[in-house]
Design a protein around this motif. Structure first.
Motif, PDB file in Angstrom:
ATOM      1  N   ASP A   1      -4.305   6.827  -3.374  1.00 40.74           N
ATOM      2  CA  ASP A   1      -3.400   6.276  -2.365  1.00 40.74           C
ATOM      3  C   ASP A   1      -2.128   5.713  -2.992  1.00 40.74           C
ATOM      4  OD1 ASP A   1      -5.019   6.743   0.017  1.00 40.74           O
ATOM      5  OD2 ASP A   1      -6.386   5.267  -0.825  1.00 40.74           O
ATOM      6  N   THR A   2      -2.255   5.086  -4.137  1.00 40.90           N
ATOM      7  CA  THR A   2      -1.076   4.563  -4.833  1.00 40.90           C
ATOM      8  C   THR A   2      -0.128   5.688  -5.209  1.00 40.90           C
ATOM      9  OG1 THR A   2      -2.373   2.729  -5.742  1.00 40.90           O
ATOM     10  CG2 THR A   2      -0.277   3.234  -6.821  1.00 40.90           C
TER      11      THR A   2
ATOM     12  N   ASN B   1       0.076   8.632  -3.789  1.00 43.68           N
ATOM     13  CA  ASN B   1       0.669   9.192  -2.578  1.00 43.68           C
ATOM     14  C   ASN B   1       1.915   8.415  -2.170  1.00 43.68           C
ATOM     15  OD1 ASN B   1      -1.116  11.279  -2.260  1.00 43.68           O
ATOM     16  ND2 ASN B   1      -2.401  10.237  -0.758  1.00 43.68           N
ATOM     17  N   ASP B   2       1.835   7.090  -2.270  1.00 46.82           N
ATOM     18  CA  ASP B   2       2.992   6.254  -1.940  1.00 46.82           C
ATOM     19  C   ASP B   2       4.161   6.536  -2.884  1.00 46.82           C
ATOM     20  OD1 ASP B   2       2.037   4.897   0.301  1.00 46.82           O
ATOM     21  OD2 ASP B   2       1.042   3.368  -0.899  1.00 46.82           O
TER      22      ASP B   2
ATOM     23  N   GLY C   1       6.447   6.690   0.117  1.00 49.27           N
ATOM     24  CA  GLY C   1       5.839   6.111   1.315  1.00 49.27           C
ATOM     25  C   GLY C   1       5.949   6.969   2.565  1.00 49.27           C
TER      26      GLY C   1
ATOM     27  N   ARG D   1       2.960   8.202   4.868  1.00 48.56           N
ATOM     28  CA  ARG D   1       2.437   7.347   5.945  1.00 48.56           C
ATOM     29  C   ARG D   1       3.069   7.717   7.284  1.00 48.56           C
ATOM     30  NH1 ARG D   1      -0.118   2.635   3.898  1.00 48.56           N
ATOM     31  NH2 ARG D   1      -0.002   2.513   1.623  1.00 48.56           N
TER      32      ARG D   1
ATOM     33  N   ASP E   1      -7.502   7.768   5.455  1.00 51.27           N
ATOM     34  CA  ASP E   1      -6.179   7.586   6.059  1.00 51.27           C
ATOM     35  C   ASP E   1      -6.102   8.073   7.502  1.00 51.27           C
ATOM     36  OD1 ASP E   1      -5.086   6.315   3.936  1.00 51.27           O
ATOM     37  OD2 ASP E   1      -3.615   7.846   3.431  1.00 51.27           O
TER      38      ASP E   1
END
Length: 296
Positions: A70-71, A73-74, A79, A82, A109
């Motif tokens: 997830d980190t 992906n950001d 970001g 999202r 997610d």
């Protein structure tokens, strides 16, 4: 006796002819077919590997990056992933009573957005319980999702019943027509046989059920595609090394995007699996796309 000698001569003559003409016994043909099946190749990023080997390699990739998934992906999308997932859920627009299979949904997610969407409906129908099966081929990814669900309170007073299933999208241990919605986000390109994933999705959906996929795609503008390629190949593996201590998994992830069919080709594959009213919507100029189809 003369007749027997002639027959023997004929048999001896035809044997080498059979070999030269490619005539083989059934057992030889079966053995040759078996060898070919064992040696079937596919792509792992830009690398050519045996099909069985790809499954193992993909599993290893996500086993390695699960904690930082997830980190990263950001960081990779600044970001924006999202926003893509929020739009994906708005297009899905689930209603109370929906039975969802969230495939390749390990870290949760899409499932968490599904729960929030149903919670935030103006007039929720509390009598209709919704459900979601979060499924992933990698148990480490599911473990991350379970931990997030507990930590962030998604399971408390939820309008959705949640269960977790470690399974292969190409061979689901599920009965026919047991869900009315199927989602898969940024996962189908990692599967060895995309056609089998689509066939399984069709099988487990009830008549009227909806298939939705969010996946990286191709930019129709060649200049923008070139700029995107430069960023992807020059920056993302470096980020993977700095943040997750892993270069190769993120090199693979970039390469896997380039190997995935473009929007029109994937639309055709969805239709060939049996889905109807198939559409797609480009996000961020085509960096990714939302694909939708119905089992009618």
């Amino acid at each position: 006796m003369a007749l027997q000698r002639r027959l023997l001569q004929f048999i001896n003559i035809t044997k080498p002819c059979q070999k030269l003409c490619g005539v083989q016994s059934y057992s030889a043909q079966a053995a040759s077919q078996s060898d070919n099946e064992e040696k079937r190749k596919t792509h792992f990023g830009f690398e050519t590997v045996d099909e069985d080997e790809k499954t193992k390699k993909v599993h290893q990739v996500f086993e390695t990056v699960a904690d930082k998934y997830d980190t990263m992906n950001d960081m990779m999308s600044f970001g924006v992933h999202r926003v893509w997932k929020d739009i994906f859920m708005m297009r899905f627009a689930p209603t109370p009573g929906t039975k969802l299979l969230d495939m390749a949904g390990g870290t949760g997610d899409i499932t968490f957005r599904y729960i929030n969407y149903l919670r935030n409906q103006a007039n929720p129908d509390t009598e209709k319980r919704s459900s979601v099966t979060v499924s992933d081929i990698n148990q480490s990814m599911l473990n991350v999702g379970k931990a997030r669900a507990e930590k962030q309170g998604y399971l408390k007073n939820s309008p959705v019943d949640v269960d977790w299933l470690c399974a292969d999208a190409e061979q689901l241990p599920l009965p026919d027509e047991c869900y009315n919605a199927y989602t898969i986000a940024f996962g189908i390109r990692n599967c060895t046989h995309i056609d089998k994933v689509l066939e399984e999705a069709y099988r487990v959906l009830q008549p009227g059920g909806r298939f939705m996929c969010l996946e990286f795609s191709q930019l129709p503008n060649s200049t923008m595609q070139w700029l995107y390629d430069q960023y992807s190949f020059q920056m993302i593996p470096v980020m993977g090394q700095l943040v997750a201590g892993q270069w190769k998994p993120y090199q693979y992830l970039v390469e896997s995007i380039r190997q995935f069919p473009d929007q029109e080709k994937f639309k055709l594959m969805i239709e060939e699996a049996g889905f109807r009213q198939v559409t797609y919507e480009n996000l961020t100029f085509g960096v990714c796309a939302i694909h939708s189809g119905f089992k009618l």
